[in-house]
Design an enzyme around this catalytic site. Structure first.
Site, PDB file in Angstrom:
ATOM      1  N   CYS A 199       0.840  -1.192   0.000  1.00  8.77           N
ATOM      2  CA  CYS A 199       0.000   0.000   0.000  1.00  8.77           C
ATOM      3  C   CYS A 199       0.875   1.242   0.000  1.00  8.77           C
ATOM      4  O   CYS A 199       2.101   1.169   0.050  1.00  8.77           O
ATOM      5  CB  CYS A 199      -0.932   0.010   1.210  1.00  8.77           C
ATOM      6  SG  CYS A 199      -0.057   0.056   2.790  1.00  8.77           S
ATOM      7  N   CYS A 221       3.508   1.729   2.683  1.00 10.40           N
ATOM      8  CA  CYS A 221       4.804   1.075   2.459  1.00 10.40           C
ATOM      9  C   CYS A 221       5.728   1.991   1.657  1.00 10.40           C
ATOM     10  O   CYS A 221       6.927   2.099   1.942  1.00 10.40           O
ATOM     11  CB  CYS A 221       4.609  -0.244   1.713  1.00 10.40           C
ATOM     12  SG  CYS A 221       3.604  -1.477   2.580  1.00 10.40           S
ATOM     13  N   ASP A 270      -3.255  17.223 -26.848  1.00  7.71           N
ATOM     14  CA  ASP A 270      -2.343  17.196 -27.982  1.00  7.71           C
ATOM     15  C   ASP A 270      -3.189  17.447 -29.233  1.00  7.71           C
ATOM     16  O   ASP A 270      -4.417  17.305 -29.198  1.00  7.71           O
ATOM     17  CB  ASP A 270      -1.646  15.837 -28.041  1.00  7.71           C
ATOM     18  CG  ASP A 270      -0.817  15.667 -29.286  1.00  7.71           C
ATOM     19  OD1 ASP A 270      -0.012  16.566 -29.578  1.00  7.71           O
ATOM     20  OD2 ASP A 270      -0.989  14.654 -29.987  1.00  7.71           O
ATOM     21  N   ASP A 284      -1.640  11.092 -27.642  1.00  9.94           N
ATOM     22  CA  ASP A 284      -1.666   9.817 -28.355  1.00  9.94           C
ATOM     23  C   ASP A 284      -0.305   9.309 -28.818  1.00  9.94           C
ATOM     24  O   ASP A 284      -0.210   8.184 -29.297  1.00  9.94           O
ATOM     25  CB  ASP A 284      -2.560   9.936 -29.595  1.00  9.94           C
ATOM     26  CG  ASP A 284      -1.911  10.764 -30.697  1.00  9.94           C
ATOM     27  OD1 ASP A 284      -1.410  11.869 -30.392  1.00  9.94           O
ATOM     28  OD2 ASP A 284      -1.893  10.304 -31.851  1.00  9.94           O
ATOM     29  N   ASP A 292       4.077  12.306 -26.339  1.00  3.75           N
ATOM     30  CA  ASP A 292       3.155  12.671 -25.261  1.00  3.75           C
ATOM     31  C   ASP A 292       3.339  11.795 -24.019  1.00  3.75           C
ATOM     32  O   ASP A 292       2.800  12.113 -22.956  1.00  3.75           O
ATOM     33  CB  ASP A 292       1.697  12.537 -25.728  1.00  3.75           C
ATOM     34  CG  ASP A 292       1.377  13.459 -26.879  1.00  3.75           C
ATOM     35  OD1 ASP A 292       1.780  14.630 -26.813  1.00  3.75           O
ATOM     36  OD2 ASP A 292       0.743  13.007 -27.850  1.00  3.75           O
TER      37      ASP A 292
END
Length: 745
Positions: free
Chosen positions: A56, A59, A464, A639, A643
């Site tokens: 988790c 940690c 974008d 995409d 990016d």
């Protein structure tokens, strides 16, 4: 932990612990670092380690807190998703073995990271969880059948001997099943306790072990009640949740692994005597001359010495149209040589290339994303200490009131079971499942467990251009002043090429057959006799200038030059979606690697006031950091490979389904289709989901507030506690299902 004042405890017991107090013999574990350590340009050393036992966000905080207090450590970052630790240190100031020993002392296992070994370990972990869940499910089903028989028999005066037989059979099924299926909880709980800390597995393990042990005592003393069914059923549901979580993490492959696909496996080098030989990329040195054939990916950063071609730079810059490449031009690793062979003098190799820089940006962004703490994780930090305190207080309180140890322990077990975090654990996932089901109907796949929470927090949407706001392919504009016969004639040349603009022109004619003997001049255009189709200067149409968009020129002897203009059209509903986002008070920006004149034209067409063109991957990352420093929560929609760093760094990120694989893996959600509407739907559902999550957390806390006093008062048996715990889970799930109905309305 900090909220309960436990940080000082950890500082005494863990952060300031002596390194040699790790094993009884005082010797910390050691392994050979040398093959895995890399030296950075500034002289610091770094290594990537695999972490076993990470569960988790607490940690992550604990490990990074320990490392940040050690001298000589430059950076210690934990990636929760990939379960890796990236460690950077100054060689003369600390010993990496001591750093590893400190983390091992916390109860975690560290090994040098190996991609193949990590994949094998992940698959083995999944198989182990699946086997444990199957065993628990089989045992729970059979024990429940026996329990139903006992309940029915109690109502019909079943004899004690028959009842005890049923209990003993249940014990014979439950004890080995719990011993096997409980290992995913027992082992981390034991490791945490050995390191002087607690985690979510500790109260779960206590509840299961005490319920089983108490049931065994009850059965041995011929008491009317046993709770083997509650213990095993609890394990089954918890294992199901852990298996689904592990499987989703395993499917999210590292972005770095996908970047490796852009690196070539062999490089053709031209020696001084003109001979060619093939070597591995690691053997390429600065100053060498490499040959890149047509269709190959460029292996290095360098400058062209001979040859001309068109180079597809979309993976690096995001520009939709290939760029002409001639002697003296610089080309980058990861781009694709489209139309002619090139000779390139190497000026950057390996970790110094632009592609390697993008890889580092993506990894840093992934590590930042992994440190995001989910809402349920923040709540769960308080759970274990509070539950242990309440259960212990119940046990001691009943003993002081004169009750026997059995009644006192029974009440404490009821507290542990009734406070089992099933409702709390389901508060977020139940809403996520309902939201994911609704979003799948509109073509959206949510990948990250915390994506909806972060989407609800977003106040800025950055798009974008190419392939995100637009369709990602050029379309011929019909207002060029030419006739259909002119277009058909030009299409006979265009049909002979695979250049994106030539293909778009040929596609504008129903049946364009390529002319014979068409010659393609790399970086210039197509020639058929004295007829040319290509760039402005090559066709003699006048001085070269910056065009408003992609273009081709057509020249024929004795006729005027014709101009074919192209446009990368926006998605059909892009203008409507942008207007809707602005009405919802989102700040909308456009960051594009395309030329500023092209990016500005698209921004004006869609009504986007804030835009930037010519952005490199590092430039996009810098803009996101600038916005984050100003207090904005950014949702990035992109995409391409260029990016990917921004997608990983953003507060939350989205990608279309036809995007590059690396962009999809870096994104938190993927939307399908040629419309932008799913982005708006996703943001709307995320806001509603957040409200339902808060309601579910309120219901879970209300359940605990109402039932814990009853359990502490001894008015609730473990069986009733198990039923109440299941009832709270059903209530939370039922509330989450409303999301689908609300979204449909």
């Amino acid at each position: 932990m900090r909220g309960l004042g436990l940080e000082s405890y950890y500082r005494r017991r863990v952060l300031d612990a002596d390194t040699r107090a790790i094993r009884p013999d005082g010797a910390p574990p050691r392994f050979d670092f040398a093959p895995y350590v890399t030296t950075q340009p500034d002289g610091d050393s770094s290594v990537t380690l695999a972490i076993d036992g990470l569960h988790c966000a607490a940690c992550v905080w604990l490990i990074e807190s320990v490392l940040s207090r050690l001298p000589g450590v430059v950076m210690g970052r934990v990636n929760m998703t990939t379960r890796r630790l990236r460690l950077v240190w100054r060689p003369g100031e600390t010993d990496p073995q001591d750093l590893v020993a400190r983390i091992v002392a916390l109860g975690y296992r560290l090994t040098p990271f190996d991609e193949a070994a990590a994949d094998d370990a992940g698959a083995a972990r999944l198989r182990a969880l699946l086997r444990a869940m199957a065993v628990a499910g089989f045992a729970a089903g059979n024990i429940m059948l026996l329990s139903v028989s006992v309940w029915a028999g109690n109502a019909q005066d079943m004899g004690p001997a028959t009842r005890d037989l049923m209990h003993w059979i249940s014990a014979l099924i439950a004890i080995p099943a719990i011993a096997y299926a409980g290992q995913p909880f027992f082992r981390p709980a034991l490791a945490a306790l050995s390191a002087g800390r607690v985690n979510m597995d500790v109260p779960i393990s206590l509840a299961v072990i005490l319920a089983t042990g108490m049931s065994l005592v009850q059965t041995a003393t011929s008491q009317p009640h046993a709770w083997f069914d509650s213990a095993v059923t609890l394990l089954f549901f918890l294992l199901a949740g852990r298996y689904l979580d592990a499987r989703s993490r395993g499917r999210a492959r590292s972005v770095a692994a996908n970047l490796l696909a852009l690196r070539v496996r062999a490089v053709t080098v031209i020696d001084d005597d003109g001979g060619a030989r093939v070597i591995a990329p690691a053997e390429v040195k600065t100053g060498m001359t490499v040959l890149v054939a047509t269709g190959e990916r460029v292996p290095v950063d360098g400058r062209i010495t001979s040859g001309a071609s068109d180079v597809d730079t979309a993976a690096i810059t995001g520009e939709s149209i290939p760029r002409p490449a001639r002697p003296g031009d610089r080309v980058l690793a990861g781009t694709v040589n489209l139309t002619g062979p090139l000779r390139i003098v190497v000026d950057s190799v390996g970790e110094d290339t632009i592609l390697a820089e993008i890889l580092r940006l993506v990894e840093n962004a992934e590590q930042g994303r992994a440190r995001h703490v989910a809402l349920a994780d923040r709540v769960a930090r308080l759970y274990a200490p509070v539950v242990h305190t309440l259960a212990l207080a119940t046990f001691i309180g009943w003993l002081m009131l004169g009750a026997g140890w059995q009644a006192s322990l029974l009440a404490a077990i009821a507290v542990l079971i009734i406070t089992c975090p099933c409702a709390l654990a389901l508060a977020v996932p139940a809403v996520q499942v309902a939201a994911a089901g609704r979003l799948l109907q509109v073509g959206v796949l949510v990948k990250s467990a915390t994506a909806l929470e972060r989407l609800a927090e977003a106040d800025t949407i950055i798009f974008d251009k190419t392939g995100t706001l637009t369709q990602g392919r050029p379309v011929l504009l019909r207002d060029g002043g030419w006739s259909e016969s002119d277009l058909a004639e030009a299409a006979t040349l265009a049909a002979a090429s695979r250049h994106p603009l030539a293909r778009a022109l040929a596609a504008a004619v129903a049946s364009a057959a390529p002319a014979e003997d068409v010659e393609e001049i790399p970086g210039s255009g197509l020639r058929h006799g004295k007829t040319r189709l290509g760039s402005r200067d090559w066709c003699g149409a006048g001085p070269t200038g910056e065009a408003d968009g992609p273009e081709l020129w057509f020249s024929r002897p004795g006729k005027p030059h014709l101009h074919f203009a192209f446009s990368d059209e926006p998605r059909r509903d892009a203008e409507e979606v942008i207007a809707a986002l602005l009405r919802l008070d989102y700040r909308v920006e456009l960051l594009s690697g395309d030329r500023p004149v092209v990016a500005g034209a698209m921004a004006g067409r869609l009504g986007i006031a804030h835009w930037r063109g010519g952005c490199t991957p590092a430039g996009k990352v810098a803009r996101l950091r600038e916005l984050a420093a100003g207090g904005h929560r950014v949702c990035m929609v992109g995409d391409g490979l260029n990016d990917a760093p921004a997608l990983g760094l953003a507060h939350v990120s989205l990608s279309p389904a036809d995007a590059a694989e690396i962009a999809q893996n870096a994104a938190d959600a993927v939307f399908q289709g040629d419309r932008l509407g799913p982005v708006l739907e996703l943001l709307t559902v995320a806001r509603r989901a957040r409200r339902l999550v808060l309601q579910n957390l309120g219901l879970a806390f209300a359940y605990n507030v109402a039932t814990i006093p009853l359990a502490m008062a001894g008015l609730v048996t473990p069986l009733i506690a198990a039923v109440a715990m299941s009832g709270s889970s059903i209530l939370v799930v039922g509330n989450a299902i409303r999301l689908g109905r609300v979204a449909r309305r």
